[in-house]
Design a protein around this motif. Structure first.
Motif, PDB file in Angstrom:
ATOM      1  N   PRO A 247       0.812  -1.235   0.000  1.00 48.61           N
ATOM      2  CA  PRO A 247       0.000   0.000   0.000  1.00 48.61           C
ATOM      3  C   PRO A 247       0.836   1.271   0.000  1.00 48.61           C
ATOM      4  N   GLU A 248       2.086   1.168   0.465  1.00 53.85           N
ATOM      5  CA  GLU A 248       2.937   2.363   0.511  1.00 53.85           C
ATOM      6  C   GLU A 248       3.255   2.902  -0.884  1.00 53.85           C
ATOM      7  N   THR A 249       3.093   2.053  -1.928  1.00 52.00           N
ATOM      8  CA  THR A 249       3.415   2.511  -3.278  1.00 52.00           C
ATOM      9  C   THR A 249       2.432   3.566  -3.778  1.00 52.00           C
ATOM     10  N   PHE A 250       1.265   3.695  -3.146  1.00 55.80           N
ATOM     11  CA  PHE A 250       0.342   4.761  -3.532  1.00 55.80           C
ATOM     12  C   PHE A 250       0.947   6.137  -3.241  1.00 55.80           C
ATOM     13  N   VAL A 251       1.891   6.183  -2.311  1.00 54.81           N
ATOM     14  CA  VAL A 251       2.593   7.437  -2.009  1.00 54.81           C
ATOM     15  C   VAL A 251       3.919   7.494  -2.740  1.00 54.81           C
ATOM     16  N   THR A 252       4.711   6.433  -2.662  1.00 52.14           N
ATOM     17  CA  THR A 252       6.047   6.484  -3.271  1.00 52.14           C
ATOM     18  C   THR A 252       5.980   6.684  -4.783  1.00 52.14           C
ATOM     19  N   SER A 253       4.969   6.115  -5.437  1.00 58.60           N
ATOM     20  CA  SER A 253       4.859   6.248  -6.892  1.00 58.60           C
ATOM     21  C   SER A 253       4.637   7.692  -7.319  1.00 58.60           C
ATOM     22  N   MET A 254       4.084   8.516  -6.427  1.00 51.07           N
ATOM     23  CA  MET A 254       3.787   9.906  -6.746  1.00 51.07           C
ATOM     24  C   MET A 254       5.049  10.743  -6.922  1.00 51.07           C
ATOM     25  N   PHE A 255       6.181  10.230  -6.490  1.00 52.16           N
ATOM     26  CA  PHE A 255       7.429  11.000  -6.557  1.00 52.16           C
ATOM     27  C   PHE A 255       8.412  10.408  -7.571  1.00 52.16           C
ATOM     28  N   LEU A 256       7.916   9.528  -8.437  1.00 55.48           N
ATOM     29  CA  LEU A 256       8.756   8.913  -9.464  1.00 55.48           C
ATOM     30  C   LEU A 256       8.301   9.372 -10.842  1.00 55.48           C
ATOM     31  N   HIS A 257       9.252   9.467 -11.768  1.00 54.18           N
ATOM     32  CA  HIS A 257       8.932   9.865 -13.134  1.00 54.18           C
ATOM     33  C   HIS A 257       9.759   9.040 -14.116  1.00 54.18           C
ATOM     34  N   GLY A 258       9.206   8.916 -15.339  1.00 55.70           N
ATOM     35  CA  GLY A 258       9.834   8.051 -16.326  1.00 55.70           C
ATOM     36  C   GLY A 258      10.820   8.735 -17.241  1.00 55.70           C
ATOM     37  N   GLY A 259      11.041  10.022 -17.068  1.00 58.50           N
ATOM     38  CA  GLY A 259      11.985  10.744 -17.911  1.00 58.50           C
ATOM     39  C   GLY A 259      11.937  12.229 -17.607  1.00 58.50           C
ATOM     40  N   TRP A 260      12.869  12.958 -18.215  1.00 61.00           N
ATOM     41  CA  TRP A 260      12.950  14.398 -17.953  1.00 61.00           C
ATOM     42  C   TRP A 260      11.702  15.140 -18.404  1.00 61.00           C
ATOM     43  N   MET A 261      11.142  14.788 -19.556  1.00 55.47           N
ATOM     44  CA  MET A 261       9.957  15.481 -20.053  1.00 55.47           C
ATOM     45  C   MET A 261       8.748  15.189 -19.184  1.00 55.47           C
ATOM     46  N   HIS A 262       8.635  13.953 -18.716  1.00 54.76           N
ATOM     47  CA  HIS A 262       7.556  13.582 -17.795  1.00 54.76           C
ATOM     48  C   HIS A 262       7.642  14.432 -16.530  1.00 54.76           C
ATOM     49  N   LEU A 263       8.837  14.546 -15.991  1.00 56.59           N
ATOM     50  CA  LEU A 263       9.060  15.348 -14.786  1.00 56.59           C
ATOM     51  C   LEU A 263       8.778  16.828 -15.052  1.00 56.59           C
ATOM     52  N   ALA A 264       9.320  17.368 -16.147  1.00 55.78           N
ATOM     53  CA  ALA A 264       9.170  18.790 -16.442  1.00 55.78           C
ATOM     54  C   ALA A 264       7.713  19.173 -16.651  1.00 55.78           C
ATOM     55  N   GLY A 265       6.974  18.338 -17.363  1.00 60.49           N
ATOM     56  CA  GLY A 265       5.560  18.632 -17.596  1.00 60.49           C
ATOM     57  C   GLY A 265       4.767  18.676 -16.304  1.00 60.49           C
ATOM     58  N   ASN A 266       4.989  17.708 -15.440  1.00 64.66           N
ATOM     59  CA  ASN A 266       4.266  17.685 -14.169  1.00 64.66           C
ATOM     60  C   ASN A 266       4.637  18.873 -13.285  1.00 64.66           C
ATOM     61  N   MET A 267       5.908  19.205 -13.224  1.00 62.57           N
ATOM     62  CA  MET A 267       6.326  20.317 -12.373  1.00 62.57           C
ATOM     63  C   MET A 267       5.803  21.651 -12.909  1.00 62.57           C
ATOM     64  N   LEU A 268       5.697  21.774 -14.218  1.00 58.70           N
ATOM     65  CA  LEU A 268       5.139  22.990 -14.804  1.00 58.70           C
ATOM     66  C   LEU A 268       3.692  23.184 -14.360  1.00 58.70           C
ATOM     67  N   PHE A 269       2.881  22.146 -14.461  1.00 50.40           N
ATOM     68  CA  PHE A 269       1.478  22.244 -14.062  1.00 50.40           C
ATOM     69  C   PHE A 269       1.357  22.518 -12.565  1.00 50.40           C
ATOM     70  N   LEU A 270       2.193  21.888 -11.762  1.00 47.68           N
ATOM     71  CA  LEU A 270       2.150  22.117 -10.314  1.00 47.68           C
ATOM     72  C   LEU A 270       2.515  23.551  -9.992  1.00 47.68           C
ATOM     73  N   TRP A 271       3.519  24.085 -10.664  1.00 44.22           N
ATOM     74  CA  TRP A 271       3.972  25.454 -10.416  1.00 44.22           C
ATOM     75  C   TRP A 271       2.913  26.472 -10.814  1.00 44.22           C
ATOM     76  N   VAL A 272       2.224  26.240 -11.938  1.00 42.46           N
ATOM     77  CA  VAL A 272       1.220  27.196 -12.412  1.00 42.46           C
ATOM     78  C   VAL A 272      -0.021  27.196 -11.529  1.00 42.46           C
ATOM     79  N   PHE A 273      -0.506  26.008 -11.146  1.00 41.33           N
ATOM     80  CA  PHE A 273      -1.802  25.923 -10.481  1.00 41.33           C
ATOM     81  C   PHE A 273      -1.724  25.708  -8.968  1.00 41.33           C
ATOM     82  N   GLY A 274      -0.560  25.334  -8.461  1.00 41.63           N
ATOM     83  CA  GLY A 274      -0.497  24.970  -7.048  1.00 41.63           C
ATOM     84  C   GLY A 274      -0.440  26.126  -6.075  1.00 41.63           C
ATOM     85  N   ASP A 275       0.185  27.250  -6.462  1.00 37.42           N
ATOM     86  CA  ASP A 275       0.437  28.303  -5.484  1.00 37.42           C
ATOM     87  C   ASP A 275      -0.835  28.944  -4.953  1.00 37.42           C
ATOM     88  N   ASN A 276      -1.800  29.238  -5.836  1.00 37.40           N
ATOM     89  CA  ASN A 276      -3.039  29.862  -5.377  1.00 37.40           C
ATOM     90  C   ASN A 276      -3.860  28.927  -4.490  1.00 37.40           C
TER      91      ASN A 276
END
Length: 247
Positions: free
Chosen positions: A61-90
């Motif tokens: 069951p711990e993988t429901f949390v650990t999987s949230m911090f893994l990415h399959g490549g630089w573009m996968h990571l960059a895309g997710n961080m972009l969306f988090l940065w734009v929509f997360g602060d407000n």
């Protein structure tokens, strides 16, 4: 179509958003060296990614949390961080730091559960912060539907920045995920569309109590559907001056 910023930066420093971005980046950097070693990478994903067939049996069951911090490549990571940065602060500003962190985790876990429910026999490892970030987008849509968002539209050789209301951008994104959910086969891997769709819905639903506490529709009337901060004018925003074609 990529969001590059909204026009209402947070009223206070979004420490949790920054911490989540740092955690995702640092964790990815810590294992990017094994990406070319299929055997080691497979074992790594077995230990920390969601594998629906295993999760459906109540294992790891711990993988429901650990999987949230893994990415399959630089573009996968960059895309997710972009969306988090734009929509997360407000959203963090409106909720508070700790409640936003809990909200993020709940949305991510909910997205993972929905993915397992829709593909209970799949043995394809599932990774990424997309489900949790989809939850952030769902909450953003509920609280700030008319916030102005700059998007970069890329059509082969055509590049243009447009400013559109958040509900248009997020509605199109959700529609694409939903139709992807109906047409994809989770057993074959690829994009976990149901996790995206489910995370978005979970985030929206979890935000309803906060929205009602703020007054529900009266909150929209008070803020006009925007984050409750002065709008920022960017020098590189879309020009309202009509373009005159050359002859």
């Amino acid at each position: 179509m990529f969001p590059i910023r909204d026009h209402n930066p947070s009223g206070r420093t979004p420490y949790v958003v920054y911490a989540l971005m740092a955690a995702n980046i640092l964790i990815f950097v810590s294992y990017v060296g094994i990406m070319d070693n299929a055997r080691v990478l497979q074992q790594f994903y077995f230990d920390y990614a969601i594998i629906p067939a295993r999760s459906a049996e109540g294992l790891a069951p711990e993988t429901f949390v650990t999987s949230m911090f893994l990415h399959g490549g630089w573009m996968h990571l960059a895309g997710n961080m972009l969306f988090l940065w734009v929509f997360g602060d407000n959203l963090e500003d409106e909720m508070g730091h700790l409640p936003f962190l809990l909200f993020y985790l709940v949305a991510g876990i909910g997205a993972g559960l929905i993915h397992v429910i829709t593909a209970p026999d799949s043995v394809v490892p599932t990774i990424g912060a997309s489900g949790a970030i989809a939850g952030v987008m769902g909450g953003y849509l509920l609280l700030f539907p008319k916030a102005r968002v700059d998007i970069l539209l890329i059509l082969i050789v055509y590049f243009r920045v447009f400013t559109i209301p958040a509900f248009v951008m997020l509605g199109v994104w959700l529609g694409l995920q939903f139709f992807g959910s109906l047409s994809s086969n989770p057993d074959e891997g690829g994009v976990a569309y149901w996790a995206h769709t489910g995370g978005f819905v979970v985030g929206l639903i979890v935000c309803i109590p906060l929205w009602l506490k703020r007054g529900g529709p009266a909150y929209w009337d008070h803020t006009h559907g925007h984050p409750p901060h002065p709008e920022t004018k960017y020098k590189l925003s879309q020009s309202r001056i009509p373009r005159v074609p050359r002859r």
